[in-house]
Design a protein around this motif. Structure first.
Motif, short mmCIF file in Angstrom:
data_model
loop_
_atom_site.label_atom_id
_atom_site.label_comp_id
_atom_site.label_asym_id
_atom_site.label_seq_id
_atom_site.Cartn_x
_atom_site.Cartn_y
_atom_site.Cartn_z
N SER A 148 24.70 -12.90 18.56
CA SER A 148 25.47 -12.88 17.32
C SER A 148 25.52 -11.46 16.79
CB SER A 148 24.80 -13.79 16.27
OG SER A 148 25.46 -13.70 15.04
N VAL A 149 26.72 -11.03 16.41
CA VAL A 149 26.86 -9.77 15.70
C VAL A 149 26.82 -10.13 14.22
CG1 VAL A 149 28.36 -7.81 15.20
CG2 VAL A 149 28.20 -8.70 17.53
N VAL A 150 25.94 -9.49 13.48
CA VAL A 150 25.71 -9.83 12.07
C VAL A 150 26.98 -9.62 11.25
CG1 VAL A 150 24.36 -9.28 10.00
CG2 VAL A 150 23.25 -9.32 12.26
N VAL A 151 27.33 -10.64 10.48
CA VAL A 151 28.48 -10.60 9.58
C VAL A 151 28.02 -10.76 8.14
CG1 VAL A 151 30.11 -11.45 11.32
CG2 VAL A 151 28.91 -13.08 9.86
N LYS A 152 28.92 -10.52 7.22
CA LYS A 152 28.61 -10.51 5.79
C LYS A 152 27.92 -11.79 5.30
CE LYS A 152 30.97 -9.50 1.44
NZ LYS A 152 32.25 -9.18 0.81
N SER A 153 28.35 -12.96 5.77
CA SER A 153 27.78 -14.23 5.30
C SER A 153 26.34 -14.43 5.76
CB SER A 153 28.63 -15.41 5.77
OG SER A 153 28.62 -15.51 7.18
N GLN A 154 25.86 -13.58 6.68
CA GLN A 154 24.48 -13.68 7.13
C GLN A 154 23.54 -12.81 6.30
OE1 GLN A 154 24.75 -12.64 11.27
NE2 GLN A 154 25.73 -14.57 11.82
N TYR A 189 24.01 -16.54 2.93
CA TYR A 189 22.84 -16.30 3.78
C TYR A 189 22.61 -17.45 4.76
CZ TYR A 189 21.34 -12.34 0.93
OH TYR A 189 21.25 -11.14 0.29
N GLN A 190 23.43 -17.48 5.80
CA GLN A 190 23.28 -18.50 6.83
C GLN A 190 23.80 -17.98 8.15
OE1 GLN A 190 25.51 -21.80 5.33
NE2 GLN A 190 27.48 -20.89 5.75
N LEU A 191 23.30 -18.56 9.22
CA LEU A 191 23.74 -18.20 10.57
C LEU A 191 24.33 -19.45 11.20
CD1 LEU A 191 23.75 -16.32 13.15
CD2 LEU A 191 21.59 -17.43 13.70
N VAL A 192 25.61 -19.42 11.50
CA VAL A 192 26.27 -20.54 12.16
C VAL A 192 25.98 -20.45 13.65
CG1 VAL A 192 28.48 -21.65 12.65
CG2 VAL A 192 28.07 -20.65 10.39
N LYS A 208 17.65 -16.24 4.79
CA LYS A 208 17.74 -15.08 3.89
C LYS A 208 16.49 -14.23 4.00
CE LYS A 208 18.29 -13.80 -0.96
NZ LYS A 208 18.56 -14.28 -2.34
N LYS A 209 15.33 -14.86 3.99
CA LYS A 209 14.07 -14.13 4.09
C LYS A 209 14.00 -13.37 5.42
CE LYS A 209 9.09 -14.63 3.64
NZ LYS A 209 7.97 -15.51 3.39
N PHE A 210 14.39 -14.02 6.51
CA PHE A 210 14.40 -13.38 7.82
C PHE A 210 15.32 -12.16 7.80
CE2 PHE A 210 16.32 -12.73 11.99
CZ PHE A 210 15.19 -12.56 12.78
N ALA A 211 16.54 -12.33 7.28
CA ALA A 211 17.53 -11.25 7.26
C ALA A 211 17.04 -10.07 6.42
CB ALA A 211 18.86 -11.77 6.73
N LEU A 212 16.47 -10.36 5.26
CA LEU A 212 16.01 -9.28 4.38
C LEU A 212 14.78 -8.57 4.94
CD1 LEU A 212 16.52 -10.95 0.88
CD2 LEU A 212 17.94 -9.21 1.97
N GLU A 213 13.83 -9.33 5.45
CA GLU A 213 12.59 -8.71 5.97
C GLU A 213 12.83 -7.90 7.23
OE1 GLU A 213 9.29 -11.44 6.27
OE2 GLU A 213 9.40 -11.91 4.13
#
Length: 162
Positions: free
Chosen positions: A52-58, A63-66, A109-114
């Motif tokens: 997955s290439v990270v997009v804005k909604s992630q 804050y979700q990954l489809v 969200k926690k995963f993405a931010l950390e």
């Protein structure tokens, strides 16, 4: 789990050696090559995986990954706890397998931010062999292009990434 941590430790040691070699090579090259970038990663184990290439909604609300449709057949059709494992640390979240939009949320969200994910970063999610719970090993590549690829491309011959 100890095998995973042991392999991760060996991989990190190899990564340090490769990064030192890359830094040494970069000092011999033109300043146009940019900073050295580590391309080390843990080898995939042969289990199903998706990228997955990270997009804005992630990295912003919601804050979700489809999860890609083709990968969903490897996952349960229920809402369950899921775990992402990256660099020896585990993040707990929900996998919504029975909703219309199959995704990772509530914890993503926690995963993405950390992990300081940014739009354009790449992630590889590999299904870890565990019948009791949904565990995905994660590798993260920041949005920088590795030096090896920079050397291959030019204005006349651009790099094409499939």
């Amino acid at each position: 789990m100890s095998d995973i941590l042991e392999n991760e430790s060996k991989s990190q040691s190899n990564c340090s050696q490769k990064l030192q070699q890359e830094q040494s090579l970069s000092t011999q090259e033109s300043n146009n090559a940019g900073p050295p970038v580590s391309i080390c990663s843990t080898p995939l184990t042969g289990n199903p995986y998706f990228t997955s290439v990270v997009v804005k909604s992630q990295v912003e609300a919601p804050y979700q990954l489809v999860v890609p449709a083709w990968f969903r057949k490897s996952l349960p059709k229920a809402t369950i706890q899921a775990y992402l494992v990256h660099k020896g640390k585990t993040w707990e979240m929900k996998y919504y397998g029975e909703s219309r939009l199959k995704r990772l949320g509530c914890g993503w969200k926690k995963f993405a931010l950390e992990n300081n994910l940014k739009v354009g970063d790449g992630c590889v999610f590999e299904l870890m062999d565990d019948d009791k719970e949904l565990r995905l090993g994660v590798q993260i590549l920041n949005g920088q292009i590795p030096v090896e690829f920079i050397r291959l491309g030019s204005a006349e011959k651009p790099i094409i990434i499939d």
